[in-house]
Scaffold this active site. Structure first.
Site, mmCIF file in Angstrom:
data_model
loop_
_atom_site.group_PDB
_atom_site.id
_atom_site.type_symbol
_atom_site.label_atom_id
_atom_site.label_comp_id
_atom_site.label_asym_id
_atom_site.label_seq_id
_atom_site.Cartn_x
_atom_site.Cartn_y
_atom_site.Cartn_z
ATOM 1 C CB ALA A 75 -0.792 0.006 1.040
ATOM 2 C CB THR A 76 4.378 2.034 1.364
ATOM 3 O OG1 THR A 76 3.926 2.055 2.641
ATOM 4 C CG2 THR A 76 5.106 3.477 1.068
ATOM 5 C CB SER A 205 -1.195 -3.742 1.968
ATOM 6 O OG SER A 205 0.074 -4.326 2.512
ATOM 7 N N GLY A 206 -1.305 -6.858 0.779
ATOM 8 C CA GLY A 206 -1.582 -8.116 0.753
ATOM 9 C C GLY A 206 -1.493 -8.536 2.538
ATOM 10 C CG HIS A 207 1.702 -7.013 5.419
ATOM 11 N ND1 HIS A 207 2.038 -6.773 6.585
ATOM 12 C CD2 HIS A 207 1.812 -5.875 4.584
ATOM 13 C CE1 HIS A 207 2.190 -5.437 6.789
ATOM 14 N NE2 HIS A 207 2.207 -4.982 5.357
ATOM 15 C CB THR A 245 9.379 -9.988 -13.675
ATOM 16 O OG1 THR A 245 10.178 -9.817 -14.611
ATOM 17 C CG2 THR A 245 8.942 -11.354 -13.492
ATOM 18 C CB CYS A 334 10.863 5.507 16.026
ATOM 19 S SG CYS A 334 10.451 5.061 17.427
#
Length: 395
Positions: A75-76, A205-207, A245, A334
């Site tokens: 997503a970033t 985002s996949g995770h 790829t 941080c």
């Protein structure tokens, strides 16, 4: 969910890969390893078809067409492609302003700073109320026909607030502005099958959705694709928007995760998660300390999110004392090794001390009732020890 000796309550940071996702991915690491862009042989064709099927699954999850799905690293990257890509093509045009909500993910805020410093755009933050909802009156006042894009996340990653994307879309699009939505946290939190009707660009985002790390997707409406400047150049894959790829196993895994979250039992799983989350919050609130919930309540909140304020305590002290028994996270970030209070918690009106007393617990579909009971017991024990040690200030 227990990992060794640790109760995992940090699902908004990363979800475990669902076993069914792993099984779907496995063949593409071994016998079906062909390059999906090799167009002259069967192994390439099979990989290409698998990628197309995965794109179709993700498209179905959000109610769009498969050719509008662009695979990214997460997503970033999708957020950067959306904002920087749009702005680079719009340099010199009339629309020189971009609006973002005050509680966006740091990657959106950082992209906004790049738009200001490198491309000369004016980037303005839309305030939110004390529950994290975008202030509609402020958005109405700020919107004008010189705004290129508005970026508002669907579900907040710290306090779990679920925005009314339909209402926001109507307002944003009424002036011809492009509506971008960071929806990384949304697949677990809500039914997304109509969200494509309300947004122009969307990031996943996949995770964050029980898929693998290292893969994400961006939805870019077909009519907008020629208005996006790529971040990555090369062989012109994915309609020229993102060369390189494609990692077939990761694409397949994210596609399978999308299938599972669009399945018939998805809403039931969300309801069960919400019920466990509410029980967890209630048990914490019953402890004999000034404990409060940050953000919205009930169905307007990510079903697994519990951002809890432990008045007078330090979140870092609590989390440190909980190790290795409970994994959760603070709402702070941080930057260059310098801790700073969460911008999200400050945006909803918390003081620096209250923000630094807050912990995000995020439950998952695999969290059990006994996990909740044990976690509350561990937290209670830590609060007692910190109190006896004098590591608590007046709340």
């Amino acid at each position: 969910m227990r990992i060794g000796n640790t109760l995992y309550l940090d699902h908004q940071a990363s979800t475990p890969v669902d076993g069914r996702v792993l099984a779907e991915m496995a063949p593409f690491h071994s016998e079906l390893f062909g390059n999906p862009h090799s167009s002259d042989h069967r192994l390439g064709w099979e990989s290409a078809q698998a990628v197309e099927n995965a794109a179709a699954s993700i498209a179905a999850l959000i109610g769009v067409n498969a050719d509008e799905i662009i695979f990214t690293s997460g997503a970033t990257e999708s957020n950067n492609l959306a904002l920087l890509g749009l702005a680079r093509r719009a340099v010199g045009g009339k629309r020189r302003r971009v609006l973002v909500s005050a509680i966006e993910h740091k990657c959106v805020l950082a992209a906004g700073r790049a738009l200001e410093e490198r491309l000369g755009f004016s980037v303005e933050q839309i305030p939110v109320d004390d529950q994290g909802f975008v202030e509609i009156s402020a958005l109405e006042t700020t919107l004008d026909d010189d705004v290129l894009a508005v970026s508002i996340m669907a579900v907040n990653n710290e306090i779990g607030t679920i925005q009314n994307i339909g209402s926001l879309s109507k307002l944003v699009r009424s002036l011809g502005c492009i509506f971008h939505c960071d929806a990384a946290q949304a697949p677990v939190a809500m039914n997304m099958n109509c969200i494509g009707d309300y947004v122009d660009i969307l990031s996943l985002s996949g995770h964050k959705m029980y898929g693998p790390k290292g893969i994400g997707a961006g939805y870019v409406a077909r009519e907008l694709q020629d208005r996006i400047e790529p971040l990555i150049y090369g062989g012109g894959q994915q309609n020229g928007l993102r060369s390189g790829t494609l990692p077939t196993p990761l694409c397949v895994g994210m596609g399978k995760a999308a299938d599972l979250l669009a399945g018939d039992d998805a809403e039931e799983r969300r309801a069960q998660l919400r019920s466990r989350r509410d029980g967890f919050i209630e048990k914490l609130m019953n402890l004999p300390w000034p404990i409060a919930l940050n953000g919205s309540e009930g169905r307007a909140r990510h079903p697994g999110n519990a951002n809890i304020r432990f008045g007078g305590f330090s979140a870092h002290d609590i989390l440190g004392a909980l190790q290795p028994h409970v994994a959760a996270s603070t709402g702070s970030a941080c930057t260059s090794g310098i801790p700073e209070p969460s911008h999200v918690l400050q945006a909803i009106g918390l003081t620096g001390d209250d923000a630094e007393a807050s912990i995000r617990f995020s439950l998952g579909f695999d969290t059990k009732d006994e996990d909740i009971m044990e976690a509350v017991g561990q937290i209670e024990g830590v609060l007692k020890r910190l109190s006896h040690a004098g590591l608590v200030r007046s709340a």
